[in-house]
Write a protein that holds these residues in place. Structure first.
Motif: not given
Length: 130
Positions: A31-34, A100-103, A109-110, A116-121
């Motif tokens: 969750r480095k990138c949220m 966990g993407f780099s900066l 990607l946003i 590409a985002f692997g985790y979602w609510g």
């Protein structure tokens, strides 16, 4: 694994404000990138804002720039999005996402590839009436 739980959605009148919360748990590296995405009925998922949790760098879609603010509380493992001057076109289901993407990837990607985002609510509904 990362778990995300959104809250704070509601029905408000145009010009009003809301604050969405995304409580995160699980491995920190995931969750480095949220970010926050939204999806209106019949439309695709749109990236709204993102925060790189390591140093707090943020990025906003043009449609919300100046009205929405994304922030984080590291002690609570929570990301917020304060939404001011809400418009009827902001009506949508809002989702929190993480990976966990780099900066550089986090910022690009946003706005280019929600998949590409692997985790979602599961999302929280925001309805703005005129």
């Amino acid at each position: 694994q990362v778990q995300l739980v959104e809250s704070g959605g509601a029905s408000v009148q145009a010009g009003g404000s809301l604050r969405l919360s995304c409580a995160a748990s699980g491995v920190t590296s995931g969750r480095k990138c949220m970010g926050w995405f939204r999806q209106a009925p019949g439309k695709g998922r749109e990236g709204v804002a993102v925060i790189y949790t390591g140093d707090g760098i943020t990025y906003y879609a043009n449609s919300v720039k100046g009205r929405f603010t994304i922030s984080q509380d590291n002690a609570k493992n929570t990301v917020y999005m304060k939404m001011n001057s809400l418009k009827p076109e902001d009506t949508a289901m809002y989702y929190c996402a993480a990976d966990g993407f780099s900066l550089p990837s986090c910022i690009s990607l946003i706005s280019s590839d929600a998949r590409a985002f692997g985790y979602w609510g599961k999302g929280t509904q925001v309805t703005v009436s005129s």
